[in-house]
Design a protein around this motif. Structure first.
Motif, mmCIF file in Angstrom:
data_model
loop_
_atom_site.group_PDB
_atom_site.id
_atom_site.type_symbol
_atom_site.label_atom_id
_atom_site.label_comp_id
_atom_site.label_asym_id
_atom_site.label_seq_id
_atom_site.Cartn_x
_atom_site.Cartn_y
_atom_site.Cartn_z
ATOM 1 N N THR B 73 0.756 -1.058 0.384
ATOM 2 C CA THR B 73 0.360 0.137 0.043
ATOM 3 C C THR B 73 1.091 1.338 0.037
ATOM 4 N N PRO B 74 1.238 1.954 -1.185
ATOM 5 C CA PRO B 74 2.422 3.124 -1.574
ATOM 6 C C PRO B 74 1.545 3.832 -0.538
ATOM 7 N N GLN B 75 0.166 4.148 -0.619
ATOM 8 C CA GLN B 75 0.000 5.761 0.508
ATOM 9 C C GLN B 75 0.986 5.639 2.510
ATOM 10 N N ILE B 76 0.562 3.943 2.756
ATOM 11 C CA ILE B 76 0.795 4.156 3.986
ATOM 12 C C ILE B 76 2.812 3.910 4.302
ATOM 13 N N LEU B 77 3.028 3.471 3.215
ATOM 14 C CA LEU B 77 4.754 3.885 2.915
ATOM 15 C C LEU B 77 5.352 5.446 2.718
ATOM 16 N N THR B 78 4.196 6.085 2.519
ATOM 17 C CA THR B 78 4.345 7.458 2.205
ATOM 18 C C THR B 78 4.341 7.757 3.698
ATOM 19 N N GLY B 79 3.421 7.573 3.975
ATOM 20 C CA GLY B 79 3.202 7.955 5.678
ATOM 21 C C GLY B 79 4.272 8.004 6.413
ATOM 22 N N TYR B 80 4.530 7.085 6.181
ATOM 23 C CA TYR B 80 5.626 6.336 7.106
ATOM 24 C C TYR B 80 7.318 6.882 6.939
ATOM 25 N N ALA B 81 7.376 7.278 5.936
ATOM 26 C CA ALA B 81 8.407 7.865 5.554
ATOM 27 C C ALA B 81 7.597 9.625 6.035
ATOM 28 N N ASN B 82 6.985 10.301 5.530
ATOM 29 C CA ASN B 82 6.574 11.334 6.010
ATOM 30 C C ASN B 82 7.004 11.789 7.644
#
Lengths: 307, 299
Positions: B73-82
């Motif tokens: 789930t790309p949005q979770i990875l982005t959220g994690y990085a953010n």
């Protein structure tokens, strides 16, 4: 003469320690911009805000926004919900950490004591979003743990979060689950500072454990208890917006709409800035009055206060 | 003291009292631990087992499907990085600003320190409110920028109070006098004397701010608009609380499987979002306790 020397030493202090004064500027700017400037902006509450005219160009309307709030049919239910949840939280949530600390203080097995502390402290680090997620997973009508448990005894599933009557209990007890261990630490520290000779004297007099708790421990930590109580009551109106907002749904809204969630939905979602500011300001002022009153009472009754 | 304890025996009443305390504490342990274990076990169970409510204590049909779905789930990875970015940058800003105000206010010779302290503490008692603060952030053009999560809530008054009392009680006045004699400037003194001596309080500040940033979502909710800047907590809210996971778990096949996987995903997500904080917590617990004590006893 004295004033002159003082002015001189102040100037000397500035000259000698200019670096020290300089580094306080950024944090001071922070407080001025993000804490004090909003207080000035709060004049919005007495204005009819037009985006094109800005805060200070918009016309004054006196107390109209406040009148609108007081005559709003929602007014009493907002006040009632806010006070119900907060006083419930103070009444149930305040004694439990004290009891927990007193019990832990009796434990002589250091490993067990440390383990209980480690475990009860941990939920404090769970974020509000995760906390609410956990609550929802446990209370879910279909797969929630509590309903599976009810089913086990042949009872039907209930949508617990959809029942307005249960909202305050869900809020308060999940809060206690999350913070009791954390809050107990302060009392444990206060207990550690109680004079050990008192215990020895009590032991010689043949006092029971319970008598020692009542006559030595409790009086010993009374100042700490008072301070924490003042801070708790001072927070009554500043009830955590985040958790209530996340737990809210259409079914429980009758008992879950509190002043801060109302300010958010009126102000930011419906862009009714002036009205929402008035509601928020009313809330802040009540809160300040409560804090000052409780502090004053505490100072008179127990000689302990936060200022 | 030891001899006193052995000569006077515990009475029967005391023994019962103590047994009751141990029993209650064990119940407390279970009540606190059980939900945590349940979530962890569920996250390592198979989607079918979770959806049919078979998990009670230990994982059923051990699987890491939930975590695989999470990685897809790309949005979770982005959220994690953010979140990692907001936590590290925000903590740096917050700790720096806190020390910059707390240390000078701890110096007895600092002119106007009581007035400044009042100015700072008052913001704990009274605030302009949500909307007026929002307007300031808007006027500064911070809406929908990453700055909105780093600056408007950077300094917490409580942390200033804790840090100030630490500096007051643990930086010996003699050190300052000695280094002033040697012609040491204030900045130099802070850098090479105060900071090295203040590791415990710096650890407390770093931890409190980092945990706060990692767990924060409200500022993101009101100030951010574009999804690529959202921190993990906001993503978490949309997936678990608002149940928007429908299209995040694509190409899984039938609707039932998809539903099962999204049930499971919630548990894995909770674990992953909490893990960083919980992992460091046992190591830093004593610093937390220390920090709370400094703040409450001498504040």
């Amino acid at each position: 003469m004295e004033a002159a020397t003082k002015r001189f030493s102040v100037r000397k202090s500035f000259a000698k320690h200019w670096q020290l004064y300089l580094i306080t500027l950024p944090p001071l700017l922070f407080f001025l911009i993000f804490k004090y400037y909003p207080m000035i902006n709060a004049v919005l509450a007495f204005k009819d805000y037009y985006v094109t005219k800005g805060i200070f160009g918009s016309p004054w309307v006196g107390f109209r926004n406040f009148d609108m709030f007081f005559s709003n049919p929602l007014f009493w239910s907002l006040i009632k919900n806010t006070l119900t949840i907060s006083f419930y939280l103070v009444l149930a949530g305040f004694p439990i950490p004290i009891i927990l600390a007193l019990m832990l203080n009796e434990v002589r097995n250091q490993k067990f004591k440390r383990f209980v502390q480690l475990v009860t402290f941990a939920p404090y680090f769970i974020s509000t979003v995760v906390m609410v997620s956990i609550i929802m997973l446990f209370l879910a009508p279909r797969l929630g743990f509590l309903n599976l448990f009810l089913n086990l005894f042949g009872m039907d599933s209930v949508n617990l979060l959809g029942k307005p009557g249960l909202f305050s209990s869900i809020y308060v007890w999940s809060d206690i689950w999350q913070t009791a261990g954390y809050s107990a630490v302060v009392y444990l520290a206060a207990l550690a500072a109680v004079d050990p000779t008192l215990y020895e004297a009590a032991k010689v007099d043949g006092a029971s454990r319970f008598q020692k708790i009542r006559n030595i421990d409790l009086p010993g930590i009374l100042p700490t208890i008072t301070i924490i109580l003042i801070l708790n009551v001072g927070n009554v109106m500043a009830l955590g917006f985040e958790k209530v907002y996340l737990l809210q749904n259409k079914l429980n809204i009758a008992s879950s709409e509190i002043i801060s969630t109302y300010v958010y939905s009126i102000g930011l979602l419906n862009a009714n800035y002036s009205f929402a500011t008035a509601v928020g300001l009313f809330n802040s002022v009540i809160n300040l009055i409560l804090l000052v009153t409780v502090n004053g009472l505490a100072r008179r009754v127990t000689k302990t206060s936060i200022w | 003291m030891a001899s006193v304890r052995t000569t006077i025996k515990e009475s029967t009443g005391d023994k019962i009292f103590l047994a009751a305390i141990y029993t209650i504490l064990c119940i407390v342990l279970i009540v606190v631990l059980y939900p945590l274990i349940y979530i962890l076990s569920s996250s390592f169970s198979s989607p079918a087992a979770v959806s049919s409510g078979q998990v009670w204590l230990w994982p059923v049909d051990f699987s890491i499907k939930g975590y695989e779905a999470l990685l897809n789930t790309p949005q979770i990875l982005t959220g994690y990085a953010n979140s990692l970015f907001y936590t590290s940058a925000g903590t740096l800003v917050s700790v720096t600003l806190t020390v910059m105000i707390a240390y000078p206010l701890s110096r007895k010779t600092f002119f106007g320190r009581n007035a400044l302290m009042m100015l700072v503490t008052f913001t704990m008692l009274f605030s302009g409110g949500l909307i007026p603060t929002y307007m300031v952030v808007k006027e500064l053009g911070m809406i929908d920028t990453r700055w909105a999560l780093l600056i408007p809530n950077a300094v917490w008054v409580w942390q200033v109070i804790i840090a100030r009392s630490f500096f007051q009680s643990s930086i010996p006045e003699e050190l300052l006098e000695a280094s002033e004699m040697d012609g040491c400037s204030d900045l130099r003194f802070i850098w090479s004397v105060v900071l090295p001596l203040s590791k415990p309080i710096l650890a407390v500040l770093v931890l409190m701010y980092a945990v706060g940033q990692w767990n924060a979502y409200f500022d993101a909710l009101i100030y951010l608009k574009s999804a690529d800047k959202f921190p993990l907590q906001l993503i978490l809210r949309s997936i678990i609380i608002q149940n928007n996971s429908g299209n995040t778990v694509a190409d899984v096949g039938t609707q039932i499987q998809r539903q099962q996987l999204s049930d499971l995903l919630k548990f894995s997500l909770i674990v992953v979002a909490t893990l960083p904080v919980l992992l460091i917590y046992p190591f830093v617990q004593r610093f937390f306790v220390q920090g709370m004590l400094v703040g409450s006893v001498k504040g």
